[in-house]
Write a protein that holds these residues in place. Structure first.
Motif, mmCIF file in Angstrom:
data_model
loop_
_atom_site.group_PDB
_atom_site.id
_atom_site.type_symbol
_atom_site.label_atom_id
_atom_site.label_comp_id
_atom_site.label_asym_id
_atom_site.label_seq_id
_atom_site.Cartn_x
_atom_site.Cartn_y
_atom_site.Cartn_z
ATOM 1 N N SER A 1 0.834 -1.198 0.000
ATOM 2 C CA SER A 1 0.000 0.000 0.000
ATOM 3 C C SER A 1 0.872 1.254 0.000
ATOM 4 C CB SER A 1 -0.905 0.010 1.230
ATOM 5 O OG SER A 1 -0.105 0.131 2.413
ATOM 6 N N LYS A 2 0.233 2.400 -0.208
ATOM 7 C CA LYS A 2 0.947 3.679 -0.200
ATOM 8 C C LYS A 2 1.613 3.912 1.156
ATOM 9 C CE LYS A 2 1.903 7.698 -2.187
ATOM 10 N NZ LYS A 2 2.714 7.785 -3.413
ATOM 11 N N GLU A 3 0.904 3.597 2.230
ATOM 12 C CA GLU A 3 1.442 3.780 3.583
ATOM 13 C C GLU A 3 2.639 2.857 3.812
ATOM 14 O OE1 GLU A 3 -0.004 3.547 8.268
ATOM 15 O OE2 GLU A 3 -1.357 2.930 6.668
ATOM 16 N N CYS A 4 2.491 1.598 3.384
ATOM 17 C CA CYS A 4 3.579 0.617 3.531
ATOM 18 C C CYS A 4 4.785 1.043 2.712
ATOM 19 C CB CYS A 4 3.100 -0.759 3.092
ATOM 20 S SG CYS A 4 4.366 -2.040 3.175
ATOM 21 N N PHE A 5 4.540 1.505 1.480
ATOM 22 C CA PHE A 5 5.630 1.945 0.603
ATOM 23 C C PHE A 5 6.412 3.097 1.239
ATOM 24 C CE2 PHE A 5 7.322 4.581 -2.855
ATOM 25 C CZ PHE A 5 8.051 3.638 -3.575
ATOM 26 N N GLU A 6 5.707 4.044 1.807
ATOM 27 C CA GLU A 6 6.354 5.202 2.433
ATOM 28 C C GLU A 6 7.214 4.768 3.625
ATOM 29 O OE1 GLU A 6 3.151 7.838 3.292
ATOM 30 O OE2 GLU A 6 2.940 8.518 1.200
ATOM 31 N N LYS A 7 6.738 3.761 4.382
ATOM 32 C CA LYS A 7 7.534 3.249 5.509
ATOM 33 C C LYS A 7 8.794 2.562 5.014
ATOM 34 C CE LYS A 7 3.850 2.543 8.930
ATOM 35 N NZ LYS A 7 3.111 1.532 9.730
ATOM 36 N N LEU A 8 8.648 1.773 3.928
ATOM 37 C CA LEU A 8 9.798 1.052 3.378
ATOM 38 C C LEU A 8 10.846 2.015 2.820
ATOM 39 C CD1 LEU A 8 7.890 -1.857 1.608
ATOM 40 C CD2 LEU A 8 9.337 -2.044 3.629
ATOM 41 N N CYS A 9 10.397 3.184 2.399
ATOM 42 C CA CYS A 9 11.339 4.191 1.872
ATOM 43 C C CYS A 9 12.252 4.747 2.966
ATOM 44 C CB CYS A 9 10.572 5.336 1.207
ATOM 45 S SG CYS A 9 9.871 4.893 -0.399
ATOM 46 N N GLN A 10 11.883 4.503 4.232
ATOM 47 C CA GLN A 10 12.722 4.979 5.331
ATOM 48 C C GLN A 10 13.914 4.055 5.572
ATOM 49 O OE1 GLN A 10 12.034 8.036 6.596
ATOM 50 N NE2 GLN A 10 10.410 7.926 5.044
ATOM 51 N N GLY B 1 11.586 6.743 -6.645
ATOM 52 C CA GLY B 1 11.025 7.368 -7.840
ATOM 53 C C GLY B 1 9.524 7.575 -7.737
ATOM 54 N N ASN B 2 8.986 8.320 -8.682
ATOM 55 C CA ASN B 2 7.543 8.565 -8.754
ATOM 56 C C ASN B 2 7.049 8.201 -10.150
ATOM 57 O OD1 ASN B 2 7.133 9.799 -6.121
ATOM 58 N ND2 ASN B 2 8.391 11.463 -6.911
ATOM 59 N N ASN B 3 5.810 7.668 -10.180
ATOM 60 C CA ASN B 3 5.137 7.380 -11.448
ATOM 61 C C ASN B 3 5.984 6.545 -12.403
ATOM 62 O OD1 ASN B 3 2.964 7.494 -13.189
ATOM 63 N ND2 ASN B 3 3.726 9.336 -14.214
ATOM 64 N N PRO B 4 6.153 5.244 -12.195
ATOM 65 C CA PRO B 4 5.546 4.529 -11.073
ATOM 66 C C PRO B 4 6.361 4.698 -9.790
ATOM 67 C CG PRO B 4 6.827 3.011 -12.382
ATOM 68 C CD PRO B 4 6.903 4.337 -13.072
ATOM 69 N N ASP B 5 5.715 4.467 -8.678
ATOM 70 C CA ASP B 5 6.408 4.547 -7.398
ATOM 71 C C ASP B 5 7.311 3.334 -7.247
ATOM 72 O OD1 ASP B 5 5.297 6.944 -6.010
ATOM 73 O OD2 ASP B 5 3.426 5.908 -6.438
ATOM 74 N N ARG B 6 8.604 3.574 -7.227
ATOM 75 C CA ARG B 6 9.583 2.488 -7.093
ATOM 76 C C ARG B 6 10.646 2.892 -6.088
ATOM 77 N NH1 ARG B 6 13.001 1.141 -11.769
ATOM 78 N NH2 ARG B 6 13.035 3.382 -11.963
ATOM 79 N N LEU B 7 11.091 1.916 -5.332
ATOM 80 C CA LEU B 7 12.212 2.109 -4.423
ATOM 81 C C LEU B 7 13.304 1.140 -4.850
ATOM 82 C CD1 LEU B 7 13.677 2.986 -1.787
ATOM 83 C CD2 LEU B 7 12.333 1.244 -0.590
ATOM 84 N N LEU B 8 14.474 1.668 -5.189
ATOM 85 C CA LEU B 8 15.631 0.847 -5.554
ATOM 86 C C LEU B 8 16.701 1.039 -4.486
ATOM 87 C CD1 LEU B 8 15.921 1.800 -9.349
ATOM 88 C CD2 LEU B 8 14.681 -0.116 -8.369
ATOM 89 N N ILE B 9 17.150 -0.060 -3.885
ATOM 90 C CA ILE B 9 18.207 0.007 -2.870
ATOM 91 C C ILE B 9 19.347 -0.909 -3.303
ATOM 92 C CG2 ILE B 9 18.789 -0.189 -0.425
ATOM 93 C CD1 ILE B 9 15.811 -0.264 0.212
ATOM 94 N N TRP B 10 20.513 -0.339 -3.570
ATOM 95 C CA TRP B 10 21.677 -1.139 -3.915
ATOM 96 C C TRP B 10 22.477 -1.436 -2.644
ATOM 97 C CZ3 TRP B 10 19.911 2.757 -7.093
ATOM 98 C CH2 TRP B 10 19.546 2.363 -8.389
ATOM 99 N N GLN B 11 22.718 -2.728 -2.394
ATOM 100 C CA GLN B 11 23.419 -3.148 -1.183
ATOM 101 C C GLN B 11 24.551 -4.097 -1.532
ATOM 102 O OE1 GLN B 11 20.262 -4.978 1.101
ATOM 103 N NE2 GLN B 11 19.556 -3.041 1.938
ATOM 104 N N GLU B 12 25.492 -4.208 -0.605
ATOM 105 C CA GLU B 12 26.577 -5.158 -0.806
ATOM 106 C C GLU B 12 26.021 -6.574 -0.877
ATOM 107 O OE1 GLU B 12 29.228 -5.116 2.554
ATOM 108 O OE2 GLU B 12 27.624 -4.545 3.908
#
Length: 416
Positions: free
Chosen positions: A179-188, A210-221
């Motif tokens: 959900s939008k709320e869950c996505f915003e929490k994960l962005c933290q 990103g926005n439209n579409p809402d995507r979170l990309l996290i690069w990790q070791e």
């Protein structure tokens, strides 16, 4: 030009076929009336050997099917992933599956194809596309190598200062499950990890929201293997190895707790070895982590993995739960983990996958027996540490990460 929806790509030969909204069906065979599906002589294929076609429904969108059409199924075969289709049998094709056609008396020389769902792959490429501002630094591969509760993990590469090293990219998108709320929490999560610097906590190499579409990309070791897989292989962890694991995990927890951060989901799957030597561990997955000292970010939801949730959280009312998610929650979870590793069993259940209500009832109604640890001939001081201090039912008197570190230091001679 009509968009390609799916394809059959020849493996070891040049025959390729595409299905589109205009060309929804192709007949493959040796009869030239098959038109776009015509391949080769009748000695190899049946005149009408098999049909590949598209269907559309509201739930799955476009689906591709293969139907066996040969009039003489004893002589001609159609196979999907080495499984032979019966006469007139229809099969739904999935991305990456192998299709083979040819003579039944010559199975070693069948024509082979790889089925490709181009529509799915196109959407997948959009999901992992690196934003322009980060393309010179990161490169994401299409193959996914893992899954989280809300994310897909992809293989990736980081290019920095002229060197290229393999890493992973965690991708979260706004969907029905997120959900939008869950996505915003994960962005933290990446913002939190970016503020941390500890040898036993995973490092974020970069991130993009990103926005439209809402995507979170996290690069990790890149990590090697989580403790759950390691435990399943070993079945029981010897005290010396447990000591090595404990020291690293508790040092990371001490660092977090000193900063006012509680992880809230300590479990074997969220602790990973960094190499094949099984020497260095790191805490991962900070999607549920929070600053328990921040009164603005109040969270009254029960979170975590049922088998590792402490009694005070199961007892808590809606209004109490936020104030109880503090360091003792992580310590209890580590106590459960320690009990499992040293005995080969959970203190409450013999199996891992159980109903959350059953877990809550067991945790609240039953104490934890020392017997399984005693049967493994674990040192009495370690048994006392796990049962009476890590798994103390009173969170106020439960031992802290700093105190456990001191106890382990005093017990070092037991493991030399």
């Amino acid at each position: 030009m009509s968009q390609t929806i799916s394809s059959l790509l020849g493996r070891g030969h040049q025959n390729n076929f595409k299905l589109t909204e205009k060309q929804k069906s192709i007949m493959i065979g040796s009869d030239d009336s098959c038109r776009k599906g015509f391949i080769c002589s009748e000695t190899y294929l049946a005149p009408f050997h098999c049909r590949i076609y598209l269907q559309h429904d509201k739930i799955h969108g476009w689906k591709t099917f293969i139907q066996e059409k040969a009039m003489n199924p004893q002589r001609y075969v159609t196979m999907v992933n080495k499984d032979r289709l019966k006469m007139r049998e229809t099969r739904w094709l999935w991305d990456g599956e192998e299709v083979q056609i040819g003579r039944g008396d010559n199975l070693e020389n069948l024509l082979s194809f790889v089925f490709q769902n181009d529509l799915v792959r196109g959407n997948k490429m959009k999901m992992i596309e690196v934003p322009k501002c980060l393309r010179e630094r990161f490169n994401n591969c299409q193959d996914d190598i893992g899954f989280g509760a809300h994310s897909v993990i992809h293989r990736a590469f980081e290019t920095k200062l002229g060197e290229t090293r393999e890493c992973v990219c965690k991708v979260v998108t706004l969907t029905k499950k997120v959900s939008k709320e869950c996505f915003e929490k994960l962005c933290q999560e990446p913002k939190l990890l970016d503020s941390l610097n500890h040898s036993n906590i995973i490092k974020v190499l970069g991130y993009h929201i990103g926005n439209n579409p809402d995507r979170l990309l996290i690069w990790q070791e890149k990590m090697y293997c989580d403790l759950e897989k390691y435990f399943q292989r070993e079945q029981i962890i010897n005290p010396k190895k447990w000591y090595n694991i404990s020291f690293q995990v508790l040092d990371a927890l001490k660092y977090l707790h000193d900063k006012g951060i509680v992880h809230r989901d300590i479990k074997p799957e969220n602790i990973m070895w960094t190499n094949t030597n099984f020497s260095v561990l790191k805490l991962i997955d900070f999607g549920l982590a929070k600053n328990y000292k921040n009164e603005i970010e109040r969270d009254n939801e029960q979170v975590g993995t049922p088998l590792y949730i402490p009694p005070e959280i199961y007892r808590a009312s809606f209004t109490e739960i936020n104030d109880l998610y503090k360091p003792p929650v992580d310590i209890w979870a580590f106590g459960i983990l320690s009990f499992r590793f040293l005995t080969g069993q959970n203190p409450f259940f013999e199996k891992e996958k159980v109903d959350i209500n059953a877990v809550r009832d067991k945790v609240l109604k039953e104490g934890i027996s020392k017997v399984p640890l005693m049967e493994r001939r674990i040192n009495e001081r370690i048994i006392e540490l796990i049962i009476e201090q890590l798994l103390d039912y009173d969170p106020k008197s439960r031992v802290t990460a700093n105190e456990v570190m001191g106890i382990l230091t005093n017990l070092q001679k037991l493991f030399e």
